[in-house]
Write a protein that holds these residues in place. Structure first.
Motif, PDB file in Angstrom:
ATOM      1  N   SER A  28      43.994  45.355  38.322  1.00 15.10           N
ATOM      2  CA  SER A  28      42.505  45.190  38.392  1.00 15.10           C
ATOM      3  C   SER A  28      41.911  45.306  40.279  1.00 15.10           C
ATOM      4  CB  SER A  28      41.780  44.115  37.418  1.00 15.10           C
ATOM      5  OG  SER A  28      42.935  43.086  38.069  1.00 15.10           O
ATOM      6  N   VAL A  29      43.280  44.553  40.570  1.00  9.19           N
ATOM      7  CA  VAL A  29      42.650  45.045  42.007  1.00  9.19           C
ATOM      8  C   VAL A  29      43.060  46.244  42.766  1.00  9.19           C
ATOM      9  CG1 VAL A  29      43.721  44.625  45.045  1.00  9.19           C
ATOM     10  CG2 VAL A  29      43.495  43.008  42.950  1.00  9.19           C
ATOM     11  N   PHE A  30      43.896  47.180  42.273  1.00  8.97           N
ATOM     12  CA  PHE A  30      44.521  48.445  42.507  1.00  8.97           C
ATOM     13  C   PHE A  30      43.246  49.587  41.579  1.00  8.97           C
ATOM     14  CE2 PHE A  30      48.345  45.902  44.224  1.00  8.97           C
ATOM     15  CZ  PHE A  30      47.805  46.160  45.166  1.00  8.97           C
ATOM     16  N   ALA A  31      42.470  48.723  41.439  1.00 10.09           N
ATOM     17  CA  ALA A  31      41.577  49.913  39.618  1.00 10.09           C
ATOM     18  C   ALA A  31      40.879  50.811  40.363  1.00 10.09           C
ATOM     19  CB  ALA A  31      41.374  49.467  39.004  1.00 10.09           C
ATOM     20  N   PRO A  32      40.750  51.858  40.431  1.00 10.58           N
ATOM     21  CA  PRO A  32      39.785  53.100  41.358  1.00 10.58           C
ATOM     22  C   PRO A  32      38.928  51.869  41.859  1.00 10.58           C
ATOM     23  CG  PRO A  32      41.214  54.241  39.851  1.00 10.58           C
ATOM     24  CD  PRO A  32      41.265  52.939  39.115  1.00 10.58           C
ATOM     25  N   ARG A  33      38.030  51.799  40.436  1.00  9.36           N
ATOM     26  CA  ARG A  33      36.951  51.035  39.898  1.00  9.36           C
ATOM     27  C   ARG A  33      37.030  49.903  39.984  1.00  9.36           C
ATOM     28  NH1 ARG A  33      31.997  53.011  41.577  1.00  9.36           N
ATOM     29  NH2 ARG A  33      31.105  51.916  40.601  1.00  9.36           N
ATOM     30  N   TYR A  34      36.388  48.741  40.800  1.00  9.66           N
ATOM     31  CA  TYR A  34      36.491  47.194  40.449  1.00  9.66           C
ATOM     32  C   TYR A  34      34.579  46.856  41.123  1.00  9.66           C
ATOM     33  CZ  TYR A  34      37.986  42.278  41.296  1.00  9.66           C
ATOM     34  OH  TYR A  34      38.225  41.134  40.851  1.00  9.66           O
ATOM     35  N   GLU A  35      34.906  46.235  39.607  1.00  8.01           N
ATOM     36  CA  GLU A  35      33.309  45.606  39.320  1.00  8.01           C
ATOM     37  C   GLU A  35      32.903  43.984  40.097  1.00  8.01           C
ATOM     38  OE1 GLU A  35      28.987  45.021  38.824  1.00  8.01           O
ATOM     39  OE2 GLU A  35      30.630  47.110  38.979  1.00  8.01           O
ATOM     40  N   PHE A  36      32.789  44.020  40.398  1.00 13.14           N
ATOM     41  CA  PHE A  36      33.000  42.623  41.564  1.00 13.14           C
ATOM     42  C   PHE A  36      31.873  41.753  40.975  1.00 13.14           C
ATOM     43  CE2 PHE A  36      35.141  44.604  45.056  1.00 13.14           C
ATOM     44  CZ  PHE A  36      35.224  43.885  45.534  1.00 13.14           C
ATOM     45  N   SER A  37      32.143  40.307  40.991  1.00 13.05           N
ATOM     46  CA  SER A  37      30.955  39.464  40.223  1.00 13.05           C
ATOM     47  C   SER A  37      30.073  39.179  40.544  1.00 13.05           C
ATOM     48  CB  SER A  37      31.912  37.893  38.999  1.00 13.05           C
ATOM     49  OG  SER A  37      32.395  37.427  39.699  1.00 13.05           O
ATOM     50  N   GLY A  38      30.618  38.657  42.167  1.00 13.20           N
ATOM     51  CA  GLY A  38      29.948  38.285  43.615  1.00 13.20           C
ATOM     52  C   GLY A  38      30.071  36.218  43.526  1.00 13.20           C
ATOM     53  N   LYS A  39      30.878  35.930  42.970  1.00 15.60           N
ATOM     54  CA  LYS A  39      30.186  34.786  42.069  1.00 15.60           C
ATOM     55  C   LYS A  39      31.755  33.980  42.818  1.00 15.60           C
ATOM     56  CE  LYS A  39      27.822  35.328  37.888  1.00 15.60           C
ATOM     57  NZ  LYS A  39      26.214  35.060  39.149  1.00 15.60           N
ATOM     58  N   TYR A  40      31.250  32.644  42.629  1.00 16.20           N
ATOM     59  CA  TYR A  40      32.761  31.621  42.770  1.00 16.20           C
ATOM     60  C   TYR A  40      33.488  30.871  41.476  1.00 16.20           C
ATOM     61  CZ  TYR A  40      29.586  32.026  47.278  1.00 16.20           C
ATOM     62  OH  TYR A  40      29.153  32.383  48.149  1.00 16.20           O
ATOM     63  N   GLY A  41      34.597  32.210  40.961  1.00 12.71           N
ATOM     64  CA  GLY A  41      34.963  31.691  39.446  1.00 12.71           C
ATOM     65  C   GLY A  41      35.967  31.856  39.835  1.00 12.71           C
ATOM     66  N   ALA A  42      36.359  31.474  38.222  1.00  8.13           N
ATOM     67  CA  ALA A  42      37.656  31.883  38.512  1.00  8.13           C
ATOM     68  C   ALA A  42      38.944  32.970  38.974  1.00  8.13           C
ATOM     69  CB  ALA A  42      38.265  31.985  36.834  1.00  8.13           C
ATOM     70  N   ASN A  43      38.330  34.054  39.378  1.00  4.96           N
ATOM     71  CA  ASN A  43      39.011  35.960  39.665  1.00  4.96           C
ATOM     72  C   ASN A  43      38.797  35.542  41.485  1.00  4.96           C
ATOM     73  OD1 ASN A  43      40.005  36.057  37.318  1.00  4.96           O
ATOM     74  ND2 ASN A  43      38.431  36.758  36.614  1.00  4.96           N
ATOM     75  N   LEU A  44      38.235  34.115  41.912  1.00  2.00           N
ATOM     76  CA  LEU A  44      37.339  33.901  43.596  1.00  2.00           C
ATOM     77  C   LEU A  44      38.588  34.867  44.149  1.00  2.00           C
ATOM     78  CD1 LEU A  44      35.231  33.842  44.973  1.00  2.00           C
ATOM     79  CD2 LEU A  44      36.541  31.484  46.384  1.00  2.00           C
ATOM     80  N   MET A  45      39.343  34.266  43.892  1.00  2.00           N
ATOM     81  CA  MET A  45      40.903  35.093  44.666  1.00  2.00           C
ATOM     82  C   MET A  45      41.307  36.796  44.722  1.00  2.00           C
ATOM     83  SD  MET A  45      41.737  32.880  46.864  1.00  2.00           S
ATOM     84  CE  MET A  45      42.383  33.959  47.766  1.00  2.00           C
ATOM     85  N   GLU A  46      41.159  36.961  43.328  1.00  2.00           N
ATOM     86  CA  GLU A  46      41.218  38.501  42.795  1.00  2.00           C
ATOM     87  C   GLU A  46      40.405  40.044  44.012  1.00  2.00           C
ATOM     88  OE1 GLU A  46      42.256  39.695  39.214  1.00  2.00           O
ATOM     89  OE2 GLU A  46      40.748  41.308  39.562  1.00  2.00           O
ATOM     90  N   GLU A  47      39.489  38.741  43.737  1.00  2.00           N
ATOM     91  CA  GLU A  47      37.738  39.548  44.350  1.00  2.00           C
ATOM     92  C   GLU A  47      37.954  39.318  46.292  1.00  2.00           C
ATOM     93  OE1 GLU A  47      33.945  38.404  42.663  1.00  2.00           O
ATOM     94  OE2 GLU A  47      34.614  38.392  40.698  1.00  2.00           O
ATOM     95  N   VAL A  48      38.513  38.232  46.554  1.00  2.00           N
ATOM     96  CA  VAL A  48      38.221  38.268  48.170  1.00  2.00           C
ATOM     97  C   VAL A  48      39.469  39.000  48.537  1.00  2.00           C
ATOM     98  CG1 VAL A  48      39.618  36.593  50.081  1.00  2.00           C
ATOM     99  CG2 VAL A  48      37.782  35.962  48.134  1.00  2.00           C
ATOM    100  N   ALA A  49      40.833  39.247  47.409  1.00  2.00           N
ATOM    101  CA  ALA A  49      41.817  40.753  47.941  1.00  2.00           C
ATOM    102  C   ALA A  49      41.157  41.684  47.228  1.00  2.00           C
ATOM    103  CB  ALA A  49      43.167  40.488  47.222  1.00  2.00           C
ATOM    104  N   ARG A  50      40.879  42.385  46.872  1.00  2.00           N
ATOM    105  CA  ARG A  50      39.725  43.416  47.191  1.00  2.00           C
ATOM    106  C   ARG A  50      39.046  43.829  47.679  1.00  2.00           C
ATOM    107  NH1 ARG A  50      40.418  48.507  43.564  1.00  2.00           N
ATOM    108  NH2 ARG A  50      38.134  49.125  43.449  1.00  2.00           N
TER     109      ARG A  50
END
Length: 432
Positions: free
Chosen positions: A111-133
């Motif tokens: 998911s981090v390296f996918a060409p497209r990535y849809e951020f939630s922009g929230k403070y949820g379970a995938n936060l660290m993944e979103e921070v890395a992306r």
């Protein structure tokens, strides 16, 4: 001058004071001739872009098989953190989120390296993944726009700021709005500490929102005092008056706590002070507006003290509902244990509401017409609240003088100081 700014939230989609501060800051910078490119994880389309250009990280594509895009990732330091570093989320809720995140780690890289990535922009379970992306996107965006300086807000965006600096060589300013010591006291998580310290060490200059925070940055993180500059927060002038709102026939005095119901904000001291006051005057009403991990504990404590008929919980308020709450309030209280700044008291003062704040807050450095008590002094807090409720003349002085004082604490003035920090960072970079 043009700034590439990284922030995690922007009004009206906010969770706390950080988004509000970023909004006021960008308006003030525009008045001082600074153009801001503001990168958010997810833009919703209804943000006010009058004074800022929003860049939606969710719109940026990357191809990790491409050598250039792969080099961006090489500049991103990713750390899996198992601690309570999500803003506005308490330890118990965070533990649940971490477990959910760990169950999903087998999908992390795809998911981090996918060409497209849809951020939630929230403070949820995938936060660290979103921070890395987000950091990966930050490095990529830095090559696509022309700017003079990079500005990163809070720990969520420090990696993006550092990556953008390493990609372009442009100067980096990081803004410390709250430290791990503010969130956790002395029982800090060392991984969180390391992220914050790395961001400040990599920056050319560090802005702190108060001298209270500056001292923590210098003494607890070992950052060179010469690169740490205090610029106090401010508040946007209000074009509203209390006359625009209804008190709904309320005759009783109303005392309000409005903020995150977490350890840092000291909600338990507000509840205990309310109990003491109600022993003397059972007509006063107390409101706790907000959400947080300590909310269930506060509800339980109010029930134990048998003051539920005079104590009200509203949940999270924002926008016009906040002003409506202030219009119904006779006193605003912020008993924070450790408050880097605290914008909410200024928002109350601009609507003629007397405020009581803890001495352990950055805002106490800039306001004179507010009552100040130690957060732990429940008797002192109760006396201050009762005094304003009981003595009309005292309340009127704080209303009048406080309103005049806060009207001069504008983001336009604070942003002028921030622009000077940018200029200093650019000069430092040019000398190297």
């Amino acid at each position: 001058m043009r700034v590439l700014m990284f922030g995690w939230e922007f009004p009206p989609h906010i969770t706390g004071g950080l988004g509000t501060a970023c909004y006021g800051m960008t308006k003030g910078l525009a008045k001082n001739g600074v153009d801001v490119l503001f990168v958010v994880p997810k833009a919703h389309g209804d943000e006010d872009e009058t004074n800022v250009r929003l860049l939606n990280a969710s719109d940026v594509t990357v191809n990790i098989d491409n050598e250039t895009d792969r080099s961006y990732w090489d500049r991103v330091q990713y750390m899996e953190i198992g601690s309570n570093i999500i803003p506005y989320v308490g330890p118990e809720q965070f533990t649940t989120m971490v477990e959910e995140y760990r169950r999903a780690t087998n999908h992390f890289h795809s998911s981090v390296f996918a060409p497209r990535y849809e951020f939630s922009g929230k403070y949820g379970a995938n936060l660290m993944e979103e921070v890395a992306r987000y950091a990966l996107i930050g490095s990529s965006l830095a090559t696509k726009y022309d700017f003079d300086v990079i500005h990163a807000h809070d720990w969520l965006t420090y990696s993006a700021g550092v990556a953008a600096k390493e990609t372009t060589g442009k100067p980096l300013v990081v803004h410390m709005h709250a430290t791990e010591f503010d969130r956790s006291g002395e029982n800090i998580n060392t991984n969180v500490y390391a992220i914050e310290r790395r961001g400040m060490e990599a920056a050319d200059l560090v802005i702190t929102v108060s001298d209270w925070t500056r001292n923590i940055v210098i003494n607890k993180y070992g950052i060179n005092p010469d690169k740490v500059i205090t610029v106090h927060n401010a508040v946007e002038p209000s074009d509203k008056s209390l006359d625009e709102y209804e008190r709904s026939g309320l005759k009783a005095k109303v005392v309000t706590f409005l903020g995150r119901i977490t350890y840092q904000k000291g909600p338990e001291y507000f509840v205990e002070a309310a109990y003491k006051i109600l022993q003397v005057d059972p007509t006063i009403h107390f409101v706790m507006a907000g959400t947080g991990d300590m909310l269930p504990k506060m509800v339980k404590r109010v029930a134990q003290l048998k003051i539920g008929s005079n104590f009200h919980f509203t949940g999270f308020l924002k926008g016009n509902d906040v002003d409506q709450m202030f219009a119904m309030s006779d006193v605003f209280v912020m008993p924070s244990i450790s408050e880097p700044f605290g914008i909410v008291p200024l928002e109350a003062m601009r609507l003629n509401v007397p405020v009581i704040i803890s001495k352990q807050s950055g805002v106490s450095e800039v306001v004179q017409h507010a009552l100040k008590v130690d957060f732990w002094d429940i008797n002192g807090l109760a006396d201050a609240i009762y005094g304003i409720c009981k003595y009309k003349a005292v309340a009127e002085i704080f209303k009048k003088e406080g309103k005049e004082e806060v009207d001069n604490l504008k983001w336009e003035f604070a942003s002028k100081k921030i622009k000077a920090v940018y200029e200093q960072a650019i000069n430092i970079k040019n000398r190297i």
